[in-house]
Design a protein around this motif. Structure first.
Motif, PDB file in Angstrom:
ATOM      1  N   SER A  12      44.525 -18.658  32.113  1.00  0.00           N
ATOM      2  CA  SER A  12      43.444 -19.635  31.900  1.00  0.00           C
ATOM      3  C   SER A  12      42.498 -19.146  30.815  1.00  0.00           C
ATOM      4  O   SER A  12      42.090 -19.918  29.932  1.00  0.00           O
ATOM      5  CB  SER A  12      42.634 -19.869  33.177  1.00  0.00           C
ATOM      6  N   LEU A  13      42.135 -17.857  30.893  1.00  0.00           N
ATOM      7  CA  LEU A  13      41.195 -17.327  29.902  1.00  0.00           C
ATOM      8  C   LEU A  13      41.827 -17.370  28.505  1.00  0.00           C
ATOM      9  O   LEU A  13      41.183 -17.782  27.536  1.00  0.00           O
ATOM     10  CB  LEU A  13      40.810 -15.893  30.263  1.00  0.00           C
ATOM     11  N   ALA A  14      43.108 -16.988  28.426  1.00  0.00           N
ATOM     12  CA  ALA A  14      43.785 -16.959  27.125  1.00  0.00           C
ATOM     13  C   ALA A  14      43.845 -18.357  26.517  1.00  0.00           C
ATOM     14  O   ALA A  14      43.560 -18.541  25.321  1.00  0.00           O
ATOM     15  CB  ALA A  14      45.187 -16.368  27.284  1.00  0.00           C
ATOM     16  N   LEU A  19      41.925 -22.158  22.487  1.00  0.00           N
ATOM     17  CA  LEU A  19      41.368 -23.454  22.121  1.00  0.00           C
ATOM     18  C   LEU A  19      40.039 -23.288  21.396  1.00  0.00           C
ATOM     19  O   LEU A  19      39.757 -23.961  20.404  1.00  0.00           O
ATOM     20  CB  LEU A  19      41.180 -24.312  23.371  1.00  0.00           C
ATOM     21  N   THR A  20      39.225 -22.360  21.894  1.00  0.00           N
ATOM     22  CA  THR A  20      37.915 -22.145  21.272  1.00  0.00           C
ATOM     23  C   THR A  20      38.074 -21.661  19.837  1.00  0.00           C
ATOM     24  O   THR A  20      37.420 -22.167  18.915  1.00  0.00           O
ATOM     25  CB  THR A  20      37.116 -21.112  22.085  1.00  0.00           C
ATOM     26  N   PHE A  21      38.952 -20.677  19.635  1.00  0.00           N
ATOM     27  CA  PHE A  21      39.167 -20.130  18.297  1.00  0.00           C
ATOM     28  C   PHE A  21      39.762 -21.186  17.364  1.00  0.00           C
ATOM     29  O   PHE A  21      39.464 -21.228  16.179  1.00  0.00           O
ATOM     30  CB  PHE A  21      40.092 -18.907  18.353  1.00  0.00           C
ATOM     31  N   TRP A  22      40.607 -22.032  17.945  1.00  0.00           N
ATOM     32  CA  TRP A  22      41.241 -23.091  17.140  1.00  0.00           C
ATOM     33  C   TRP A  22      40.182 -24.098  16.667  1.00  0.00           C
ATOM     34  O   TRP A  22      40.181 -24.559  15.535  1.00  0.00           O
ATOM     35  CB  TRP A  22      42.307 -23.772  17.994  1.00  0.00           C
ATOM     36  N   MET A  23      39.237 -24.419  17.540  1.00  0.00           N
ATOM     37  CA  MET A  23      38.204 -25.371  17.167  1.00  0.00           C
ATOM     38  C   MET A  23      37.145 -24.741  16.279  1.00  0.00           C
ATOM     39  O   MET A  23      36.516 -25.416  15.462  1.00  0.00           O
ATOM     40  CB  MET A  23      37.525 -25.915  18.425  1.00  0.00           C
ATOM     41  N   MET A  28      36.007 -16.163  15.742  1.00  0.00           N
ATOM     42  CA  MET A  28      36.977 -15.073  15.867  1.00  0.00           C
ATOM     43  C   MET A  28      36.515 -13.850  15.088  1.00  0.00           C
ATOM     44  O   MET A  28      37.192 -13.412  14.167  1.00  0.00           O
ATOM     45  CB  MET A  28      38.341 -15.535  15.362  1.00  0.00           C
ATOM     46  N   SER A  29      35.356 -13.324  15.438  1.00  0.00           N
ATOM     47  CA  SER A  29      34.843 -12.153  14.726  1.00  0.00           C
ATOM     48  C   SER A  29      34.080 -11.288  15.719  1.00  0.00           C
ATOM     49  O   SER A  29      33.805 -11.707  16.838  1.00  0.00           O
ATOM     50  CB  SER A  29      33.896 -12.601  13.613  1.00  0.00           C
ATOM     51  N   TYR A  30      33.757 -10.091  15.288  1.00  0.00           N
ATOM     52  CA  TYR A  30      32.999  -9.166  16.131  1.00  0.00           C
ATOM     53  C   TYR A  30      31.739  -9.852  16.645  1.00  0.00           C
ATOM     54  O   TYR A  30      31.460  -9.898  17.838  1.00  0.00           O
ATOM     55  CB  TYR A  30      32.630  -7.937  15.300  1.00  0.00           C
ATOM     56  N   PHE A  31      31.006 -10.429  15.717  1.00  0.00           N
ATOM     57  CA  PHE A  31      29.748 -11.073  16.073  1.00  0.00           C
ATOM     58  C   PHE A  31      29.966 -12.304  16.951  1.00  0.00           C
ATOM     59  O   PHE A  31      29.291 -12.515  17.952  1.00  0.00           O
ATOM     60  CB  PHE A  31      29.028 -11.459  14.772  1.00  0.00           C
ATOM     61  N   LEU A 271      32.773 -26.363  25.624  1.00  0.00           N
ATOM     62  CA  LEU A 271      32.342 -27.748  25.748  1.00  0.00           C
ATOM     63  C   LEU A 271      31.263 -28.070  24.719  1.00  0.00           C
ATOM     64  O   LEU A 271      31.194 -29.193  24.206  1.00  0.00           O
ATOM     65  CB  LEU A 271      31.852 -28.016  27.166  1.00  0.00           C
ATOM     66  N   SER A 272      30.421 -27.066  24.379  1.00  0.00           N
ATOM     67  CA  SER A 272      29.421 -27.295  23.334  1.00  0.00           C
ATOM     68  C   SER A 272      30.112 -27.515  21.993  1.00  0.00           C
ATOM     69  O   SER A 272      29.725 -28.380  21.210  1.00  0.00           O
ATOM     70  CB  SER A 272      28.479 -26.095  23.224  1.00  0.00           C
ATOM     71  N   PHE A 273      31.141 -26.693  21.738  1.00  0.00           N
ATOM     72  CA  PHE A 273      31.888 -26.852  20.488  1.00  0.00           C
ATOM     73  C   PHE A 273      32.519 -28.233  20.402  1.00  0.00           C
ATOM     74  O   PHE A 273      32.714 -28.784  19.333  1.00  0.00           O
ATOM     75  CB  PHE A 273      32.992 -25.788  20.368  1.00  0.00           C
ATOM     76  N   MET A 274      32.881 -28.791  21.549  1.00  0.00           N
ATOM     77  CA  MET A 274      33.480 -30.129  21.550  1.00  0.00           C
ATOM     78  C   MET A 274      32.422 -31.208  21.347  1.00  0.00           C
ATOM     79  O   MET A 274      32.718 -32.387  21.406  1.00  0.00           O
ATOM     80  CB  MET A 274      34.215 -30.381  22.872  1.00  0.00           C
TER      81      MET A 274
END
Lengths: 306, 481
Positions: A12-14, A19-23, A28-31, A271-274
């Motif tokens: 589930s986490l993966a 999905l988050t990284f795709w959106m 996808m960075s340290y920060f 959900l915020s990203f969406m």
């Protein structure tokens, strides 16, 4: 079934992370990762606290109020007079142990006692900090802001929490006996254990992690409020269940619980990203929870039939 | 393997008694167990076997007499009939629960080795993975694990192991392994108290047999001096005169046919045998099949299937509404029938409850008193009233006379007879032979299946006992229905 127990939270986490990284590839960075999981650290600690209670077949409806109180103590006493602050924290943990002993000795339903105690914790927190404020101790802020090489603090902290609680609950002998309390308390009585002491110990463990959650939260937010962590109660229960734990029978997974907490935190960001309006977010979070639990039920059924 | 009268003693009970209120669970039993002894303990349900085990195990303190351990209580273990393992833990972790001495970082390795060795010793070729969670094991495997934990060294040595019905879940081959181990264990100087309903096992391992009846030890002799029949006779009561042959209505058509038993209209059918051999479960299935289906649920909704009501023996669990008044506890079964437009008809409710209070003799001056103000026996009467007040054709009773005094029992027997004569069918599970003798027909259960069907004059304590116990040489005749 036992493999699914830890497999499902990981998947589930993966999926959610993917999905988050795709959106939002910039996450996808340290920060970015640190920002995503920053607030997961106190939630993971609160989830572990809840896990200690669920492990002995009880449920804690006061953990949110308790974490708020611990946060208020951190932002006031622990900052102004560290010794008094530490004593207060120890007293809080002892109070939790006492609550466990009373629940067992008087055969009270934990759900009622903890619901009542949540108002006590809430009242004390308001008494300490009637208006939002206070300040985080400098050392605490430093710990929460530390920047380890390669992986951000939030990830390191999650790994650390998962590792330590796995050792405590799964590997250690005493943790095994504590899980036995959830499995079959009569067997423990027959083997000569004092179940009241064991329950007090489990509650003390919950108190300890609740206090740590409050401290971590203040370290991040640098100030406190009497209602700062009220939503942790439901988040922590959801996290334990999402992580493969069960409400009864002493079946819990500390690693799963931490992953569950991370998943829930990530779900909010996702959900915020969406661009979902905040009004719908709680409902959507619930939907994600139901989805994962359904998947688990299907796997469990399949495991039974084969 | 012979228990001498002198020499060291592992445990000695002197006139030990345990009373629960007026109930004398154990009423002055003396017993001495020496190293090398294997004491077979037999008796009917409620004879006091479990109480004796709990006294020796230290779970209960005697209310009279004494229980002494000249060599201390170290190495005294009990293996219980209902499983006492933690299902969420692995086999090795369960050993940790009984063995607090396993500490340090490598306790898991030590636990695996110890439980594995113990399993190998008692049950060679057991095939149990010591890292498997207990809830993935079969019932038999769980019982094997529990026995192995009982015999494991656990930082000392087992000196006395109490085995309470250890083979009830094991098949014959595994049981034989256990018996062989018990014999080896005793030959090496260990002591065992062996409780079983399997006569063959008792004779196979015990060097001494103690017969308990009604909390007293009625016979204690070397095993060689008993015969199987003699043992069964020693356990039973002298049979009182058979139930009065009241005018019984000729039984009508078959209204229940399930679980291998059948019952006719107007018939009182008993379910007997030792407690926990599947009677209560069979009753529950019969009852639920009649009442809880979507199609057949609800009072008089279906014309084809007879309605059933249930009289609980375990009041607290599935009988009373503890917070309600007596009145409401009685009327719950007929609320739907007497309601007007879905609203409770208070007057009819009260008339009905007053009527039943008189008929069944509930001792209260006000039906609005809380149910818990009544004694246990009177609460049970309320449950009878609730069932009989309904229109149900089938009354299912799960050991309903618990805590009911003798006088009341006679009243209830008469009432059941009268209701049966009116065409109601009763299914009656009881652990008391006296009650079973009230029935027209009796099915005796053993290990979840019916081992005998008795009718009329055949319903006697001897026949029921015979059918309840495993008797390889004297199988009771099964009368076809």
């Amino acid at each position: 079934m036992n493999r699914y127990r830890i497999l499902l939270p990981v998947v589930s986490l993966a999926v959610l992370l993917g999905l988050t990284f795709w959106m939002q590839p910039r996450a996808m960075s340290y920060f970015g990762v640190n920002l995503l999981f920053n607030l997961a650290v106190p939630i993971a600690l609160a989830t572990v606290a809840q896990m200690f209670i669920i492990m002995v077949n009880d449920i804690d409806l006061s953990i949110g109020a308790f974490v708020s109180l611990a946060a208020c103590v951190t932002a006031t006493w622990l900052n102004d007079a560290p010794l008094i602050g530490l004593l207060a924290m120890a007293a809080l943990i002892l109070a939790y142990a006492g609550m466990g002993a009373v629940i067992h000795a008087l055969e009270l339903p934990a759900i009622v006692v903890t619901l009542g105690m949540s108002f006590v914790w809430g009242g004390l927190a308001l008494f300490l900090l009637p208006t939002p404020g206070g300040a985080a101790p400098e050392w605490l802020r430093a710990i929460m802001k530390v920047k380890p090489p390669l992986v951000p603090m939030a990830v390191v902290a999650a790994l650390l929490i998962a590792g330590v609680t796995h050792l405590l609950v799964i590997r250690a002998g005493l943790g095994t006996v504590l899980r036995g309390v959830g499995g079959n308390p009569r067997a423990l009585t027959r083997a000569g254990w004092n179940v009241m002491q064991l329950k007090a110990l489990a509650y003390a463990g919950a108190g300890l992690f609740g206090v740590l959650a409050g401290m971590a939260l203040v370290g991040l937010t640098t100030a406190a409020d009497a209602n700062i962590a009220l939503r942790y109660t439901l988040l922590s229960i959801a996290g334990v269940i999402l992580g493969g734990g069960e409400f009864t029978g002493g079946k819990v997974s500390p690693v799963g619980a931490v992953i569950g907490a991370l998943t829930l935190t990530l779900a909010a960001s996702f959900l915020s990203f969406m661009r979902l309006s905040p009004d719908w977010q709680i409902g959507a979070q619930g939907a994600i929870l139901i989805l994962v639990l359904t998947a688990r039920l299907i796997f469990a059924r399949r495991g039974e039939t084969t | 393997m012979s228990g001498t009268e002198t020499g060291p003693v592992v445990v000695e009970l002197t006139n030990a008694a345990k009373h629960f209120g007026p109930v004398r669970a154990l009423d002055g039993v003396s017993l001495r167990v020496h190293p090398g002894d294997c004491v077979g303990l037999v008796g009917h349900n409620g004879a006091g076997k479990s109480t004796l085990v709990n006294l020796v195990n230290g779970a209960l303190a005697p209310t009279g007499g004494s229980v002494t351990f000249p060599g201390g209580t170290d190495g005294v273990r009990a293996v219980f009939q209902e499983l006492s393992l933690c299902p969420n833990l692995t086999v090795a972790e369960n050993l940790r629960v009984s063995h607090p001495g396993l500490t340090g970082l490598r306790w898991r390795r030590a636990a695996r080795a110890e439980i594995g060795a113990s399993l190998d010793r008692v049950f060679p070729d057991h095939g149990i993975d010591v890292d498997a969670p207990v809830d993935t094991l079969s019932i038999a495997q769980r019982q094997m694990v529990e026995i192995a934990i009982g015999f494991a060294p656990r930082a000392g040595q087992a000196r006395l192991v109490i085995l309470d019905e250890p083979t009830s879940a094991l098949d014959a081959g595994i049981a034989e392994q256990l018996l062989a181990h018990v014999r080896r264990f005793c030959a090496a100087g260990g002591a065992v108290i062996f409780i079983s309903h399997m006569m063959g096992e008792i004779f196979s391992v015990a060097n001494r047999i103690v017969v308990l009846k009604d909390g007293r030890s009625v016979a204690e002799r070397p095993a060689a001096e008993f015969t199987r029949q003699g043992l069964v006779d020693a356990m039973g009561h002298v049979v009182t005169a058979a139930a009065a042959a009241a005018a019984r209505a000729a039984p009508g058509e078959i209204v229940i046919e399930a679980e291998g038993l059948n019952a006719r209209r107007g018939e009182i059918v008993g379910l007997s045998g030792l407690a926990g051999h599947g009677q209560a479960a069979a009753l529950a299935r019969i009852y639920l099949a009649r009442t809880s289906g979507w199609r057949t649920a609800g009072p008089s909704r279906s014309k084809q299937t007879a309605n059933a009501v249930f009289v609980a023996g375990d009041r607290g669990r599935d009988g009373v509404f503890p917070l309600w008044s007596i009145l409401r506890n009685v009327s719950i079964s007929v609320l739907g029938r007497d309601a007007r437009a879905g609203v409770v008809n208070r007057r009819a409710e009260r008339t009905l409850a007053e009527d039943w209070r008189r008929r069944i003799g509930i001792r209260t001056d006000n039906l609005d008193n809380p149910l818990l103000s009544l004694s246990g026996g009177n609460q049970q009467k309320v449950l009878f009233a609730r069932a009989l007040a309904s229109d149900a054709e089938v009354v299912i009773m799960d050991d309903p006379m618990r805590g009911v005094d003798v006088g009341t029992k006679q009243d209830v027997y008469a009432m059941i007879r009268a209701e049966a004569a009116k065409g109601r069918t009763f299914l009656w599970y009881s652990t008391e032979t006296e009650e079973v003798c009230q029935c027209d027909r009796v099915f005796v259960f053993r290990n979840g299946t019916i081992s005998a069907e008795l009718t009329g004059a055949d319903i006697t304590e001897e026949k029921i006992l015979e059918a309840s116990f495993e008797m390889q040489d004297a199988l009771p005749q099964v009368v076809p229905a």
